[in-house]
Motif scaffolding. Structure first.
Motif, mmCIF file in Angstrom:
data_model
loop_
_atom_site.group_PDB
_atom_site.id
_atom_site.type_symbol
_atom_site.label_atom_id
_atom_site.label_comp_id
_atom_site.label_asym_id
_atom_site.label_seq_id
_atom_site.Cartn_x
_atom_site.Cartn_y
_atom_site.Cartn_z
ATOM 1 N N LEU A 31 -37.266 -30.225 13.116
ATOM 2 C CA LEU A 31 -36.093 -29.565 13.703
ATOM 3 C C LEU A 31 -36.481 -28.721 14.913
ATOM 4 O O LEU A 31 -35.694 -28.610 15.863
ATOM 5 N N ALA A 32 -37.670 -28.137 14.882
ATOM 6 C CA ALA A 32 -38.125 -27.329 16.021
ATOM 7 C C ALA A 32 -38.627 -28.200 17.166
ATOM 8 O O ALA A 32 -38.900 -27.702 18.256
ATOM 9 N N ASN A 33 -38.795 -29.490 16.890
ATOM 10 C CA ASN A 33 -39.264 -30.452 17.893
ATOM 11 C C ASN A 33 -40.650 -30.083 18.417
ATOM 12 O O ASN A 33 -40.915 -30.089 19.613
ATOM 13 N N VAL A 34 -41.546 -29.747 17.467
ATOM 14 C CA VAL A 34 -42.927 -29.456 17.839
ATOM 15 C C VAL A 34 -43.847 -30.383 17.046
ATOM 16 O O VAL A 34 -43.522 -30.778 15.922
ATOM 17 N N PRO A 35 -44.994 -30.761 17.613
ATOM 18 C CA PRO A 35 -45.921 -31.642 16.891
ATOM 19 C C PRO A 35 -46.455 -30.959 15.644
ATOM 20 O O PRO A 35 -46.744 -29.759 15.646
ATOM 21 N N HIS A 36 -46.570 -31.712 14.582
ATOM 22 C CA HIS A 36 -47.120 -31.151 13.352
ATOM 23 C C HIS A 36 -48.624 -30.921 13.528
ATOM 24 O O HIS A 36 -49.327 -31.744 14.108
ATOM 25 N N ASN A 37 -49.105 -29.815 13.030
ATOM 26 C CA ASN A 37 -50.522 -29.484 13.100
ATOM 27 C C ASN A 37 -51.262 -30.274 12.028
ATOM 28 O O ASN A 37 -51.171 -29.966 10.838
ATOM 29 N N ILE A 38 -52.003 -31.304 12.433
ATOM 30 C CA ILE A 38 -52.654 -32.157 11.445
ATOM 31 C C ILE A 38 -53.723 -31.402 10.658
ATOM 32 O O ILE A 38 -54.080 -31.808 9.552
ATOM 33 N N ARG A 39 -54.214 -30.307 11.195
ATOM 34 C CA ARG A 39 -55.259 -29.536 10.516
ATOM 35 C C ARG A 39 -54.706 -28.312 9.792
ATOM 36 O O ARG A 39 -55.465 -27.419 9.398
ATOM 37 N N ALA A 40 -53.405 -28.249 9.599
ATOM 38 C CA ALA A 40 -52.820 -27.137 8.852
ATOM 39 C C ALA A 40 -53.364 -27.140 7.422
ATOM 40 O O ALA A 40 -53.429 -28.193 6.779
ATOM 41 N N PRO A 41 -53.767 -25.973 6.909
ATOM 42 C CA PRO A 41 -54.262 -25.929 5.526
ATOM 43 C C PRO A 41 -53.221 -26.482 4.550
ATOM 44 O O PRO A 41 -52.019 -26.276 4.731
ATOM 45 N N TYR A 42 -53.679 -27.184 3.565
ATOM 46 C CA TYR A 42 -52.871 -27.760 2.494
ATOM 47 C C TYR A 42 -51.965 -28.905 2.942
ATOM 48 O O TYR A 42 -51.952 -29.965 2.336
ATOM 49 N N VAL A 43 -51.159 -28.719 4.001
ATOM 50 C CA VAL A 43 -50.093 -29.679 4.310
ATOM 51 C C VAL A 43 -50.387 -30.590 5.498
ATOM 52 O O VAL A 43 -49.643 -31.542 5.741
ATOM 53 N N GLY A 44 -51.433 -30.322 6.270
ATOM 54 C CA GLY A 44 -51.750 -31.155 7.414
ATOM 55 C C GLY A 44 -52.205 -32.544 6.981
ATOM 56 O O GLY A 44 -52.773 -32.722 5.896
ATOM 57 N N SER A 45 -51.960 -33.535 7.826
ATOM 58 C CA SER A 45 -52.355 -34.900 7.466
ATOM 59 C C SER A 45 -53.863 -35.046 7.382
ATOM 60 O O SER A 45 -54.376 -35.981 6.754
ATOM 61 N N ALA A 46 -54.610 -34.124 8.001
ATOM 62 C CA ALA A 46 -56.076 -34.166 7.921
ATOM 63 C C ALA A 46 -56.632 -33.288 6.805
ATOM 64 O O ALA A 46 -57.847 -33.275 6.582
#
Length: 526
Positions: free
Chosen positions: A279-294
């Motif tokens: 909704l914010a139209n920002v790229p997801h942080n792949i290195r976000a703790p717990y929820v990032g795709s990485a």
């Protein structure tokens, strides 16, 4: 679920929108609030109802809705200096929002009281206590945000404690200590939090931190360990400057590390994070703790081998608990375990040491040495496996393709057009097509689709989502090798394909063909 020991207070819709590049429409704000309520957040700060029409509209809309878990809070400030609280228009607007909770911010730091507000220290205490008492008199739950508390506590602990005591004694339900500049260290946060609790009692203190020193979450957890019972923050850490405390990370740490339940279903955590980013139209942080795709991605061969035997050897929690998943990538650092795990996802069963595994691994390493990268190109990796096993049939036999560029006129009034011709054989049938596009890749895409459509009508389902170009050896200038990564989707699934060449058009062509072969090959296999 009984009342939690620690409550979550979300300020994404107010503090979060102060972050660079973050903006929500009124409808977006409602949708975010509904998602937060569904997730189980206890307080949702909607903004300052008097600051702009969008926030005012949000509160009008919020009145009409039933909130299952959350209390909506309006945000404002203490009354102005040398003004009766009942005469202050911004205080009146807070009441008109008709929210069950109201959060007001007040000055704690003597420096700001005298230099910014321009009032005496005694008048500031009156501003705090009178505003809290007035809002309580009108039936609101009142949360008092003590701005710059930790900076103030360093300079003048006595006055700092006097301000929070003024709010508490006037009836504030919670005093929230704010690390507004984000520069405090966890040890000092804990020390100051304990001092406040000793002054006004247990169960009376919350924490609101910023991430300027990269310690937003750590400082929040330090305050909770010292006795704070509410943590304020934003989804994905949005906020002014470098952001606020990330509620996503805090919620996971509280529930999984500190055995402090805060929400009903933590498996929705990644879904919430992605929803707000979208909704914010920002790229997801792949290195976000717990929820990032990485966050649970394993690349090194030794790591993958260990994870297969004992997941906890390289994973601090089970990714399923927060709605994430384990991901094994393929690269030149891979070992046989990487290939076996990835191949199993494709429906192939190999044992370690099988000659097919070594053959696939050798080809991966050879191609990666040439500049290929399969981490984000699982479509190309699947095709590589099938080709190495001899179970992949090419869609067509390429004979030649050609791109040309035309320009009509000059200056801004002129126009550019690319034309691509493709000559190939499909199932023994010759095809020769011509198509135009805005660029060479677009024209080749159109010409190839045109040639394949009579034989593979499902090709129209393939849409190109993204096109990335990476120069591999830039020191060679215009002769540098190029890697092209294409992201594609058919509306249900997405896949990545990669091509590498000294010629950017050729690299694009290879990635494009892989994209079509991946989709149409799967369709043929059912």
């Amino acid at each position: 679920m009984s009342k939690p020991r620690v409550t979550l207070y979300d300020t994404t819709l107010r503090d979060g929108t102060q972050g660079t590049g973050i903006s929500f429409s009124m409808l977006d704000k409602i949708r975010v609030a509904e998602k937060l309520d569904e997730f189980g957040v206890h307080y949702i700060e909607g903004g300052f109802p008097g600051s702009n029409p969008k926030d005012a509209e949000f509160f009008n809309e919020a009145k009409k809705r039933q909130w299952k878990n959350a209390k909506i809070s309006a945000f404002g400030a203490t009354r102005r200096g040398r003004m009766k609280v009942e005469d202050d228009p911004q205080v009146r607007i807070l009441l008109e929002a008709e929210t069950p909770a109201v959060t007001i911010v007040g000055k704690t730091w003597p420096l700001q009281v005298t230099e910014v507000l321009g009032v005496s220290l005694e008048e500031n205490l009156a501003m705090i206590s009178e505003t809290v008492a007035y809002l309580k008199k009108h039936g609101r739950e009142v949360l008092y945000d003590a701005e710059h508390f930790f900076d103030s506590f360093k300079d003048d602990p006595k006055y700092s404690l006097a301000t929070v005591k003024a709010a508490h004694d006037a009836g504030a339900d919670l005093v929230v200590l704010c690390d507004t500049n984000g520069g405090t260290l966890p040890e000092f946060v804990a020390k100051a939090t304990r001092a406040v609790i000793e002054t006004i009692g247990e169960g009376t203190v919350g924490i609101h931190t910023h991430n300027d020193s990269g310690l937003g979450v750590a400082n929040a957890l330090a305050a909770i360990a010292a006795g704070a019972t509410q943590v304020q923050g934003t989804i994905n850490g949005y906020g002014e400057r470098v952001g606020n405390c990330d509620l996503i990370t805090v919620a996971a740490n509280l529930q999984l590390k500190l055995d402090t339940p805060v929400v009903n279903d933590l498996t929705k955590l990644r879904e919430l994070s992605l929803f707000v980013d979208e909704l914010a139209n920002v790229p997801h942080n792949i290195r976000a703790p717990y929820v990032g795709s990485a966050a649970f991605t394993h690349k090194g061969g030794q790591h993958v081998h260990a994870v297969q035997k004992l997941a906890s050897s390289y994973e601090h929690v089970d990714p399923v608990l927060i709605g994430n998943e384990r991901n094994i990538t393929i690269s030149d650092m891979s070992g046989q375990s990487n290939v076996i795990v990835k191949a199993e996802k494709l429906g192939f069963q190999f044992s370690k040491g099988a000659p097919e595994v070594g053959k696939i691994l050798s080809e991966v390493k050879r191609l990666e040495a040439e500049g290929y990268e399969f981490e984000a190109a699982e479509g190309s990796f699947e095709l590589l496996v099938r080709r190495q096993l001899g179970v992949s049939r090419p869609l067509f036999e390429l004979q030649e393709y050609h791109c040309s560029f035309r320009r009509s006129g000059s200056g801004e009034s002129g126009w550019n057009k690319c034309e691509a011709t493709v000559k190939l054989r499909v199932n023994g049938t010759p095809e020769y097509t011509v198509a135009e596009g805005d660029g060479p890749v677009n024209a080749l895409d159109a010409a190839l689709r045109k040639a394949l459509r009579p034989f593979y009508p499902k090709i129209d389902e393939v849409q190109l989502d993204d096109y990335k170009v990476r120069i591999i050896n830039g020191q060679q200038g215009t002769a540098a090798r190029t890697r092209v990564l294409i992201d594609s989707t058919d509306g249900e699934t997405s896949w990545g394909t990669v091509g590498v060449s000294d010629n950017i058009i050729e690299a694009s062509w290879l990635a494009l063909v892989d994209s079509f072969e991946f989709k149409l090959g799967r369709e043929a296999r059912g």
